[in-house]
Design an enzyme around this catalytic site. Structure first.
Site, PDB file in Angstrom:
ATOM      1  N   GLU A  60       0.463  -0.967   0.097  1.00  6.96           N
ATOM      2  CA  GLU A  60      -0.103   0.134   0.082  1.00  6.96           C
ATOM      3  C   GLU A  60       0.885   1.511  -0.038  1.00  6.96           C
ATOM      4  OE1 GLU A  60      -0.860  -2.766   1.916  1.00  6.96           O
ATOM      5  OE2 GLU A  60      -2.349  -3.051   0.237  1.00  6.96           O
ATOM      6  N   HIS A  90       4.573 -14.850  -0.680  1.00  2.00           N
ATOM      7  CA  HIS A  90       4.710 -13.538  -2.288  1.00  2.00           C
ATOM      8  C   HIS A  90       4.939 -12.455  -1.271  1.00  2.00           C
ATOM      9  CE1 HIS A  90       0.664 -12.228   0.699  1.00  2.00           C
ATOM     10  NE2 HIS A  90       1.077 -11.602   0.321  1.00  2.00           N
ATOM     11  N   ARG A 129      19.157  -4.567  10.871  1.00  2.00           N
ATOM     12  CA  ARG A 129      19.287  -3.860  10.669  1.00  2.00           C
ATOM     13  C   ARG A 129      17.951  -2.538  11.292  1.00  2.00           C
ATOM     14  NH1 ARG A 129      20.365  -7.583   7.050  1.00  2.00           N
ATOM     15  NH2 ARG A 129      21.088  -7.751   5.413  1.00  2.00           N
TER      16      ARG A 129
HETATM   17  N1  INI Z   1       3.601  -6.836   4.004  1.00  2.00           N
HETATM   18  C1  INI Z   1       4.434  -6.231   4.429  1.00  2.00           C
HETATM   19  O1  INI Z   1       4.693  -4.981   4.759  1.00  2.00           O
HETATM   20  N2  INI Z   1       5.540  -7.041   4.831  1.00  2.00           N
HETATM   21  C2  INI Z   1       4.981  -8.762   4.241  1.00  2.00           C
HETATM   22  O2  INI Z   1       6.182  -9.468   4.358  1.00  2.00           O
HETATM   23  C3  INI Z   1       4.287  -8.773   3.573  1.00  2.00           C
HETATM   24  N3  INI Z   1       3.844 -10.573   4.014  1.00  2.00           N
HETATM   25  O3  INI Z   1       5.047 -11.139   4.817  1.00  2.00           O
HETATM   26  O4  INI Z   1       3.394 -10.831   2.480  1.00  2.00           O
HETATM   27  C4  INI Z   1       3.041  -8.203   3.759  1.00  2.00           C
HETATM   28  N4  INI Z   1       1.831  -7.738   3.370  1.00  2.00           N
HETATM   29  C5  INI Z   1       0.857  -7.441   3.260  1.00  2.00           C
HETATM   30  C6  INI Z   1       0.731  -6.176   1.758  1.00  2.00           C
HETATM   31  O5  INI Z   1       1.269  -5.807   1.703  1.00  2.00           O
HETATM   32  C7  INI Z   1      -0.086  -5.303   1.716  1.00  2.00           C
HETATM   33  O6  INI Z   1      -0.890  -5.421   2.786  1.00  2.00           O
HETATM   34  C8  INI Z   1      -1.293  -7.063   1.720  1.00  2.00           C
HETATM   35  O7  INI Z   1      -1.349  -7.958   0.510  1.00  2.00           O
HETATM   36  C9  INI Z   1      -2.746  -6.559   1.840  1.00  2.00           C
HETATM   37  O8  INI Z   1      -2.574  -5.862  -0.125  1.00  2.00           O
END
Ligand code: INI
Length: 159
Positions: A60, A90, A129
């Site tokens: 997002e 993913h 990090r």
């Molecule tokens: N979002 C992250 O910021 N980091 C992640 O590691 C992650 N994983 O693991 O899936 C993640 N998934 C959520 C993604 O960014 C969206 O918020 C979600 O798919 C809704 O659009």
């Protein structure tokens, strides 16, 4: 002949920055956020010149960055998040689209949009990090935001 060099100081001063805080992996991102604010304040930035926007996950970030950039109120936008491969199937989509989206917004809107997103294999690498043995990526990326914010101002003045 005199060389022409355009570079800036690392003084935050009156710069206005927006920070996008991606809540997924909040434990890590909150450390990046602390580092980013510390860098800004230690370089004489004012806390009231920081605007923070929270989004659910890194995917997002680009949309929020685009909305902020279009307001033309910020000298730089710093995107903070953590994508950890170990915890998702993913990973590649989230990490790839986040990177592409951030760079697109920066170029489309001619605004520094800084990539302060950790992309790591596992949680240990993320912790390293986020304020432990590899430093704090949030702090480092705020320094890039300050430098780019100043640089853009200077280049506009020189046009
Ligand atoms: N979002 C992250 O910021 N980091 C992640 O590691 C992650 N994983 O693991 O899936 C993640 N998934 C959520 C993604 O960014 C969206 O918020 C979600 O798919 C809704 O659009």
């Amino acid at each position: 002949m005199k060389e022409n060099i355009i570079e800036t100081t690392l003084m935050a001063g009156d710069l206005k920055v927006a920070i996008i805080f991606s809540r997924f992996n909040e434990l890590i991102v909150s450390k990046l956020y602390g580092g980013a604010k510390e860098a800004f304040i230690r370089h004489e930035g004012k806390v009231e010149n920081i605007t923070t926007v929270y989004v659910p996950g890194c995917f997002e970030i680009p949309l929020a960055a685009q909305m902020l950039a279009r307001k033309k109120e910020y000298d730089a936008i710093l995107c903070l998040g953590a994508v950890i491969r170990g915890s998702t199937s993913h990973y590649d989509f989230v990490a790839g689209e986040t990177a592409k989206g951030i760079s697109k917004v920066a170029l489309d809107e001619s605004t520094p949009v800084i990539f302060g997103v950790l992309t790591t294999e596992n949680i240990e690498q993320a912790i390293e990090r986020a304020g432990t043995k590899m430093g704090n990526k949030g702090y480092e990326c705020m320094m890039s935001a300050i430098e780019m914010g100043r640089l853009m101002k200077k280049m506009k003045e020189n046009q």
